[in-house]
Design a protein around this motif. Structure first.
Motif, PDB file in Angstrom:
ATOM      1  N   ASP A 170      -6.325   2.669   3.131  1.00 35.89           N
ATOM      2  CA  ASP A 170      -7.126   3.737   2.530  1.00 35.89           C
ATOM      3  C   ASP A 170      -7.220   3.473   1.028  1.00 35.89           C
ATOM      4  N   THR A 171      -8.335   2.870   0.620  1.00 38.09           N
ATOM      5  CA  THR A 171      -8.488   2.503  -0.794  1.00 38.09           C
ATOM      6  C   THR A 171      -8.800   3.716  -1.676  1.00 38.09           C
ATOM      7  N   GLY A 172      -8.922   4.883  -1.040  1.00 37.09           N
ATOM      8  CA  GLY A 172      -9.090   6.110  -1.817  1.00 37.09           C
ATOM      9  C   GLY A 172      -7.773   6.823  -2.030  1.00 37.09           C
ATOM     10  N   ASP A 173      -6.713   6.288  -1.431  1.00 38.12           N
ATOM     11  CA  ASP A 173      -5.388   6.918  -1.537  1.00 38.12           C
ATOM     12  C   ASP A 173      -4.454   5.950  -2.278  1.00 38.12           C
ATOM     13  N   ILE A 174      -4.522   5.998  -3.597  1.00 36.83           N
ATOM     14  CA  ILE A 174      -3.742   5.085  -4.444  1.00 36.83           C
ATOM     15  C   ILE A 174      -2.540   5.848  -5.004  1.00 36.83           C
ATOM     16  N   GLN A 175      -1.374   5.259  -4.791  1.00 39.28           N
ATOM     17  CA  GLN A 175      -0.140   5.959  -5.162  1.00 39.28           C
ATOM     18  C   GLN A 175       0.630   5.157  -6.210  1.00 39.28           C
ATOM     19  N   THR A 176       1.122   5.870  -7.218  1.00 40.12           N
ATOM     20  CA  THR A 176       1.996   5.229  -8.200  1.00 40.12           C
ATOM     21  C   THR A 176       3.424   5.309  -7.669  1.00 40.12           C
ATOM     22  N   ARG A 177       4.308   4.544  -8.250  1.00 42.53           N
ATOM     23  CA  ARG A 177       5.720   4.537  -7.820  1.00 42.53           C
ATOM     24  C   ARG A 177       6.577   4.062  -8.975  1.00 42.53           C
ATOM     25  N   ALA A 178       7.832   4.425  -8.922  1.00 43.53           N
ATOM     26  CA  ALA A 178       8.753   4.041 -10.002  1.00 43.53           C
ATOM     27  C   ALA A 178       9.317   2.652  -9.747  1.00 43.53           C
ATOM     28  N   ALA A 179       9.459   2.286  -8.467  1.00 41.44           N
ATOM     29  CA  ALA A 179      10.004   0.972  -8.104  1.00 41.44           C
ATOM     30  C   ALA A 179       9.723   0.754  -6.620  1.00 41.44           C
ATOM     31  N   TYR A 180       9.843  -0.494  -6.183  1.00 44.58           N
ATOM     32  CA  TYR A 180       9.666  -0.769  -4.755  1.00 44.58           C
ATOM     33  C   TYR A 180      10.870  -0.292  -3.969  1.00 44.58           C
ATOM     34  N   THR A 181      10.612   0.382  -2.851  1.00 45.95           N
ATOM     35  CA  THR A 181      11.668   0.723  -1.893  1.00 45.95           C
ATOM     36  C   THR A 181      11.148   0.326  -0.508  1.00 45.95           C
TER      37      THR A 181
END
Ligand code: FES
Length: 190
Positions: A170-181
């Motif tokens: 889903d290229t409309g659902d972009i999520q930021t993150r603090a680090a990879y888990t």
């Protein structure tokens, strides 16, 4: 021909001529009215068509058809899914890399979180700088975690759904993150 006869003939022909002129006038008036009605209807029709085209364009602006383009849900077929640790599959229109690590699949947004340049994959998977942004030198590992440079966070990721062999991103659902888990990766069985 007596005066009386001339008078009668005059009355008859005069009446007929006057009726005829009346009919011609009526016919002309009705033709003019028909022409006016036609012109008015044509103008109304043209205005209606222009309005419909304008409304359709406005609707397209409000609800763009994103099918198959960035912003929509895009499918990656099984043959496009890389092996674990192999070079990520790059979906150019979708602006993402499909990364296959030991936890599963990740869809990494190609846009650098620093100032938006496109980040190329330079590999290999085990390199600490598998992704390197050419603009200001931000560095990311295979999972998109920031390893250096001015970027404020890891590469963003997109939501993934796995259905059998097909992977939907889903290229409309972009999520930021603090680090990879590991829970960010979606399991995939070829
Ligand atoms: S835009 Fe990538 S490091 Fe600045």
């Amino acid at each position: 021909m007596g005066p009386l006869f001339r008078t009668i003939v005059g009355l008859v022909f005069g009446g007929l001529a006057s009726r005829l002129l009346g009919l011609v006038g009526h016919f002309r008036a009705s033709r003019m009215a028909t022409r006016r009605t036609f012109v008015r209807n044509a103008a109304l029709g043209a205005t209606g068509i222009a309005g419909a085209i304008g409304a359709a364009g406005f609707g397209a602006l409000l609800w763009p058809n994103k099918t198959g383009a960035f912003g929509s849900v895009l499918t990656v077929t099984a043959d496009q899914v890389p092996e674990v640790g192999a070079e990520p599959f790059r979906h150019t229109a979708g602006r993402f890399y499909l990364v296959h690590n030991e936890d599963g699949l990740l869809a990494l947004y190609t846009k650098c979180p620093h100032l938006g340049c496109t980040v190329p994959y330079v590999g290999p998977a085990e390199a600490p700088n598998a992704f390197q942004c050419p603009c200001h030198g931000s560095l990311y590992d295979f999972n998109g975690d920031r390893t250096g440079g001015p970027a404020p966070r890891p590469m963003d990721r997109m939501a993934i759904t796995v259905d059998g062999d097909n992977v939907s991103v889903d290229t409309g659902d972009i999520q930021t993150r603090a680090a990879y888990t590991p829970d960010q990766a979606v399991a995939f069985q070829a």
